[in-house]
Design a protein around this motif. Structure first.
Motif, PDB file in Angstrom:
ATOM      1  N   ASN A   9       0.829  -1.212   0.000  1.00  0.00           N
ATOM      2  CA  ASN A   9       0.000   0.000   0.000  1.00  0.00           C
ATOM      3  C   ASN A   9       0.860   1.258   0.000  1.00  0.00           C
ATOM      4  O   ASN A   9       2.078   1.216   0.214  1.00  0.00           O
ATOM      5  CB  ASN A   9      -0.969   0.005   1.192  1.00  0.00           C
ATOM      6  CG  ASN A   9      -0.249  -0.034   2.536  1.00  0.00           C
ATOM      7  OD1 ASN A   9       0.620   0.797   2.804  1.00  0.00           O
ATOM      8  ND2 ASN A   9      -0.600  -0.998   3.378  1.00  0.00           N
ATOM      9  N   ALA A  10       0.212   2.383  -0.219  1.00  0.00           N
ATOM     10  CA  ALA A  10       0.926   3.652  -0.409  1.00  0.00           C
ATOM     11  C   ALA A  10       1.701   4.068   0.836  1.00  0.00           C
ATOM     12  O   ALA A  10       2.804   4.624   0.739  1.00  0.00           O
ATOM     13  CB  ALA A  10      -0.065   4.737  -0.816  1.00  0.00           C
ATOM     14  N   THR A  11       1.138   3.805   2.022  1.00  0.00           N
ATOM     15  CA  THR A  11       1.804   4.218   3.265  1.00  0.00           C
ATOM     16  C   THR A  11       3.119   3.478   3.456  1.00  0.00           C
ATOM     17  O   THR A  11       4.164   4.078   3.762  1.00  0.00           O
ATOM     18  CB  THR A  11       0.883   3.965   4.465  1.00  0.00           C
ATOM     19  OG1 THR A  11      -0.348   4.664   4.276  1.00  0.00           O
ATOM     20  CG2 THR A  11       1.543   4.434   5.755  1.00  0.00           C
ATOM     21  N   VAL A  12       3.079   2.168   3.266  1.00  0.00           N
ATOM     22  CA  VAL A  12       4.293   1.360   3.424  1.00  0.00           C
ATOM     23  C   VAL A  12       5.310   1.712   2.350  1.00  0.00           C
ATOM     24  O   VAL A  12       6.518   1.763   2.606  1.00  0.00           O
ATOM     25  CB  VAL A  12       3.949  -0.145   3.369  1.00  0.00           C
ATOM     26  CG1 VAL A  12       5.211  -1.000   3.431  1.00  0.00           C
ATOM     27  CG2 VAL A  12       3.002  -0.510   4.493  1.00  0.00           C
ATOM     28  N   ARG A  13       4.841   1.975   1.133  1.00  0.00           N
ATOM     29  CA  ARG A  13       5.753   2.366   0.054  1.00  0.00           C
ATOM     30  C   ARG A  13       6.530   3.624   0.421  1.00  0.00           C
ATOM     31  O   ARG A  13       7.750   3.692   0.236  1.00  0.00           O
ATOM     32  CB  ARG A  13       4.977   2.605  -1.242  1.00  0.00           C
ATOM     33  CG  ARG A  13       4.388   1.361  -1.849  1.00  0.00           C
ATOM     34  CD  ARG A  13       3.802   1.645  -3.210  1.00  0.00           C
ATOM     35  NE  ARG A  13       3.160   0.452  -3.777  1.00  0.00           N
ATOM     36  CZ  ARG A  13       2.926   0.267  -5.057  1.00  0.00           C
ATOM     37  NH1 ARG A  13       3.274   1.197  -5.933  1.00  0.00           N
ATOM     38  NH2 ARG A  13       2.333  -0.827  -5.486  1.00  0.00           N
ATOM     39  N   GLN A  14       5.814   4.616   0.964  1.00  0.00           N
ATOM     40  CA  GLN A  14       6.476   5.883   1.306  1.00  0.00           C
ATOM     41  C   GLN A  14       7.468   5.691   2.446  1.00  0.00           C
ATOM     42  O   GLN A  14       8.548   6.294   2.455  1.00  0.00           O
ATOM     43  CB  GLN A  14       5.431   6.937   1.684  1.00  0.00           C
ATOM     44  CG  GLN A  14       5.982   8.345   1.786  1.00  0.00           C
ATOM     45  CD  GLN A  14       6.644   8.806   0.498  1.00  0.00           C
ATOM     46  OE1 GLN A  14       6.077   8.670  -0.584  1.00  0.00           O
ATOM     47  NE2 GLN A  14       7.862   9.345   0.602  1.00  0.00           N
ATOM     48  N   GLN A  15       7.115   4.838   3.414  1.00  0.00           N
ATOM     49  CA  GLN A  15       8.032   4.568   4.528  1.00  0.00           C
ATOM     50  C   GLN A  15       9.321   3.929   4.023  1.00  0.00           C
ATOM     51  O   GLN A  15      10.421   4.289   4.458  1.00  0.00           O
ATOM     52  CB  GLN A  15       7.355   3.652   5.551  1.00  0.00           C
ATOM     53  CG  GLN A  15       6.220   4.302   6.323  1.00  0.00           C
ATOM     54  CD  GLN A  15       5.511   3.324   7.243  1.00  0.00           C
ATOM     55  OE1 GLN A  15       5.735   2.109   7.162  1.00  0.00           O
ATOM     56  NE2 GLN A  15       4.650   3.841   8.096  1.00  0.00           N
ATOM     57  N   ASP A  48      11.396   6.512   2.117  1.00  0.00           N
ATOM     58  CA  ASP A  48      12.056   7.467   3.024  1.00  0.00           C
ATOM     59  C   ASP A  48      13.241   6.813   3.730  1.00  0.00           C
ATOM     60  O   ASP A  48      14.285   7.446   3.936  1.00  0.00           O
ATOM     61  CB  ASP A  48      11.049   7.990   4.057  1.00  0.00           C
ATOM     62  CG  ASP A  48       9.969   8.857   3.424  1.00  0.00           C
ATOM     63  OD1 ASP A  48      10.204   9.369   2.301  1.00  0.00           O
ATOM     64  OD2 ASP A  48       8.902   9.010   4.041  1.00  0.00           O
TER      65      ASP A  48
END
Length: 215
Positions: free
Chosen positions: A29-35, A38
């Motif tokens: 998902n998008a949240t895990v991708r961004q983490q 980063d």
């Protein structure tokens, strides 16, 4: 990142994260991708589309995915057309080049039967044709040409059966070398308390494992 730092210390090479790309699976998902982006310092998503001549994304229609094998084969054949090649010369080209083109892909993936038949058809057409653009008369079936010489054939390979033989070799390596990295990874996912020789139904298997299981 610890692995990346060790690689830098060992090789003396520094990774440019601004030019690097990261490829995610569809289920991330998008949240895990961004983490993850980063943490790694890599903000660009994407891939190289192919790696060592094999598509990175093995999904969707397998006939469309492996259609590039036919294109590569026809590129070779078109370069030979117009030359006056003897049957002996054609035999050497077919055995050493045309039938060897898909071997790297066949060592890991089960090619669709339609792809194997198309490759065999193009090779047979090259064998029987005289000069371009004449098609030539096919005086014998491809299966007949693939028989050993002592049985009246020429010794060409049956592509689909050769593909299964390659995959059976990979399966045998899992049995012979159970402590190898790939064997431990596959064991943890597909046959944790069993043997790779026993067919076990698993949810959402990879195409690599589906191919090996076909052997």
């Amino acid at each position: 990142m610890k692995v990346v730092r060790k690689y830098k210390q060992a090789s003396g090479q520094c990774i440019n994260f601004k030019k690097s790309l990261i490829l995610f699976g569809k289920r991330i998902n998008a949240t895990v991708r961004q983490q993850i982006k980063d943490t790694l310092g890599i903000q660009n998503e994407g891939g190289m589309s192919t790696y060592l001549g094999i598509p990175e994304d093995i999904s969707g229609s397998k006939c469309k995915l492996f259609a590039f094998l036919k294109d590569k084969l026809m590129h070779r054949v078109n370069g030979w057309r117009g030359r006056w090649l003897s049957k002996g010369g054609k035999e050497v080209l077919i055995k050493s080049i045309l039938l060897a083109l898909p071997t790297y892909v066949m060592s890991s993936f089960l090619l669709p039967l339609a792809i194997c038949e198309n490759l065999a058809s193009d090779i047979a057409q090259f064998w029987w044709s005289s000069t371009s653009p004449k098609r030539g008369i096919h005086w014998a079936k491809w299966e007949k040409l693939c028989l050993p010489r002592q049985e009246g054939g020429i010794g060409f390979r049956m592509i689909y059966e050769f593909n299964l033989a390659f995959l059976a070799k990979q399966l045998w390596r899992l049995v012979q070398y159970p402590d190898s990295l790939v064997a431990r990874v596959l064991k943890g996912r597909y046959y944790r308390s069993s043997s790779p020789l026993r067919t076990i139904s698993v949810s959402s298997p990879s195409y690599v494992w589906t191919s090996i299981s076909a052997a």
